[in-house]
Scaffold this active site. Structure first.
Site, PDB file in Angstrom:
ATOM      1  CD  GLU A   1     -83.216 -53.061 100.326  1.00 40.83           C
ATOM      2  OE1 GLU A   1     -83.148 -52.967 101.568  1.00 40.83           O
ATOM      3  OE2 GLU A   1     -82.316 -53.553  99.640  1.00 40.83           O
TER       4      GLU A   1
ATOM      5  CB  ALA B   1     -79.997 -55.080 121.220  1.00 37.94           C
TER       6      ALA B   1
END
Ligand code: THU
Length: 160
Positions: free
Chosen positions: A74, A65
């Protein structure tokens, strides 16, 4: 004086043209994409890598959030490799995405921060990471060495 930087990479029209091992690794990433935690962007990214020791490690983007807290697929994968198999070279990493708000038919493009992290992992392990970049469908790029995506990158040498 002018210096030029260029690199070569493979382009395939679809995942069906890949070698079986590469196709399988990409499929693992594609299967993982729905599990990404991306409730804010709705852009689900997944990565699957095969290590030199034969282990497969996966990662997805993990949003928050508080947006900047989010981590890309990655780098979540690299963190897992670093924790479970420290210093084990990564041979190939497949990266894909599913954009729930749009199209997913062009190869994934690792962000700059991930390019930096991938490049340092290559240096740390003294081995290139081969990247398979794809969307859900469409063309696939194979980049022989992740560091090629980061010309003139900042490295530990710059700290000397
Ligand atoms: N994202 C990745 O996981 N990898 C990339 O290389 C590009 C962007 C994520 C970050 C964020 O959760 C979402 O995709 C949209 O930017």
């Amino acid at each position: 004086m002018i210096e030029k930087y260029s690199f070569e990479f493979e382009v395939y029209n679809s995942a069906d043209e890949l070698q079986p091992n590469d196709k399988n690794l990409l499929q693992l990433a594609k299967d993982l994409a729905p599990t990404a935690y991306a409730p804010y962007s709705k852009f689900h990214v997944a990565a699957a890598a095969i290590l030199q020791n034969g282990e497969i490690v996966k990662g997805t983007n993990q949003e928050n959030a508080s947006y900047p807290v989010g981590t890309c697929a990655e780098r979540s994968l690299l963190g897992t490799v670093g924790a479970l198999f420290p210093n084990e070279p990564i041979v190939t990493m497949a990266i894909t995405y599913d954009n729930l708000n749009g199209t997913s038919d062009t190869p994934a493009s690792p962000c700059g921060m991930c390019r930096q992290a991938l490049r340092e992992y290559e240096t740390r392990t003294h081995q290139s990471i081969r990247l398979i970049l794809a969307g859900k469908e469409g063309k696939v790029y194979i980049i022989p060495k992740a560091g090629m995506l980061l010309p003139l990158g900042f490295t530990s040498d710059d700290l000397k």
